[in-house]
Design an enzyme around this catalytic site. Sequence first.
Site, mmCIF file in Angstrom:
data_model
loop_
_atom_site.group_PDB
_atom_site.id
_atom_site.type_symbol
_atom_site.label_atom_id
_atom_site.label_comp_id
_atom_site.label_asym_id
_atom_site.label_seq_id
_atom_site.Cartn_x
_atom_site.Cartn_y
_atom_site.Cartn_z
ATOM 1 N N GLY A 15 0.820 -1.219 0.000
ATOM 2 C CA GLY A 15 0.000 0.000 0.000
ATOM 3 C C GLY A 15 0.853 1.268 0.000
ATOM 4 N N ASP A 40 -3.638 -12.859 4.046
ATOM 5 C CA ASP A 40 -4.929 -12.207 4.274
ATOM 6 C C ASP A 40 -5.104 -12.063 5.780
ATOM 7 O OD1 ASP A 40 -7.547 -11.477 4.647
ATOM 8 O OD2 ASP A 40 -8.367 -12.912 3.203
ATOM 9 N N ALA A 64 -5.701 -2.139 5.187
ATOM 10 C CA ALA A 64 -7.080 -1.754 5.494
ATOM 11 C C ALA A 64 -7.903 -1.852 4.228
ATOM 12 C CB ALA A 64 -7.132 -0.321 6.025
ATOM 13 N N THR A 105 -7.920 6.656 11.636
ATOM 14 C CA THR A 105 -8.400 7.712 10.738
ATOM 15 C C THR A 105 -9.209 8.805 11.439
ATOM 16 O OG1 THR A 105 -9.958 8.038 8.905
ATOM 17 C CG2 THR A 105 -10.366 6.157 10.285
ATOM 18 N N TYR A 129 -16.992 2.985 6.895
ATOM 19 C CA TYR A 129 -15.522 2.958 7.007
ATOM 20 C C TYR A 129 -15.096 3.412 8.414
ATOM 21 C CZ TYR A 129 -10.665 4.526 6.228
ATOM 22 O OH TYR A 129 -9.313 4.744 6.326
ATOM 23 N N TRP A 155 -6.272 12.475 5.181
ATOM 24 C CA TRP A 155 -5.965 13.026 3.851
ATOM 25 C C TRP A 155 -4.548 12.656 3.376
ATOM 26 C CZ3 TRP A 155 -8.146 18.661 3.028
ATOM 27 C CH2 TRP A 155 -9.450 18.749 3.533
#
Length: 314
Positions: A15, A40, A64, A105, A129, A155
């Site tokens: 990622g 996984d 995520a 987040t 989410y 962000w």
Amino acid sequence: MATDRKKIALIGAKGMLAQAIKHRCPESYLVHGYDLPEFDMTDREHVFSTLADLQPDVIINCAAFTQVDACETQEELATAVNGAAVGFLAVAAKEIGATLVHISTDYVFDGKKQQPYLESDAVAPQSAYGRSKLVGEQAIAQSGLNKYFIIRTSWLYGPGGNNFVETMIRVARERDELRVVADQVGSPTYTDDLAAAIFSLLSLGNCHPSAITPYGTYHVSNNGSCSWYEFATEIISLARKAGEPIKTQKILPIATEDYPLPAPRPAYSVFSKDKYNQVTGQVIPDWQTSLSTYIKARTTKLASSTILESRRDK
Ligand SMILES: NC(=O)c1ccc[n+]([C@@H]2O[C@H](COP(=O)([O-])OP(=O)(O)OC[C@H]3O[C@@H](n4cnc5c(N)ncnc54)[C@H](OP(=O)(O)O)[C@@H]3O)[C@@H](O)[C@H]2O)c1
């Protein structure tokens, strides 16, 4: 060959943030990356056996289900990945004696505050989410693990991922006019700065001599704040200066209701970084400085890869 470097199990290693963590990783660590399809994190047994084999000193979870709008229709999967599977990592970390770094987040907040959010502020996610990410935070707290850092960020942008900066530069090459939401305010975060912050916190975790531990929840984003409209305006201005072939002449501010999306976004998600600053003694760069650094770096990289390509063609 035996090594005295500490082992990091980097989950979600392909990622965007994980790229920056690999890039920023100090010499004293050795990174072992795990990601789909081979690994996984919702497969509990596989998570436990993999981590038991590796015996990492640190587990950094960047994995995520990050497609915020898709989470609205796939909340069960989102909760399995962003929630329950984070609990597997926490329990494994506890058994192994590893430190867990988990990324969360701004979507855990409702966005109704008008002053920077503190780590201790009440959470009230408004989207699937956000709810799934909160389940992940709670799973860590319930695991009994003491050595953890939950780092909430917002962000994110950086190399190797789909992000707002790249989207804006791409559409600005194609369109004369852009319409961007101006009534959501937050703080952009350059993945390189977040990766540096993660290693600053980890270095404290390694050497705290007293009963005062640095573990817990932290807010990390670039300093300052802006709306998506202001962010887009700065991105396009910097990209133009860096020589991008920008076509956009006009950027129009619009309201959230004029750009409806499946998942509600927090209207305000600026973080207070006081806790991070006090504990680490570090200050995170302001968002304009880091955006400028990123845009210059990506332009230089694109230019050098074009030169390499054209040399290869000859
Ligand atoms: N991006 C943002 O603006 C933002 C803002 C605030 C917080 N965050 C948080 O920051 C962290 C890093 O975000 P990012 O943007 O770097 O994420 P990303 O680029 O989407 O990377 C996430 C990685 O996790 C992998 N993954 C998904 N499900 C998995 C599973 N079940 N098992 C193992 N790996 C799995 C993904 O694989 P696939 O690509 O194959 O699915 C992907 O490689 C996440 O925790 C995210 O919630 C991000």
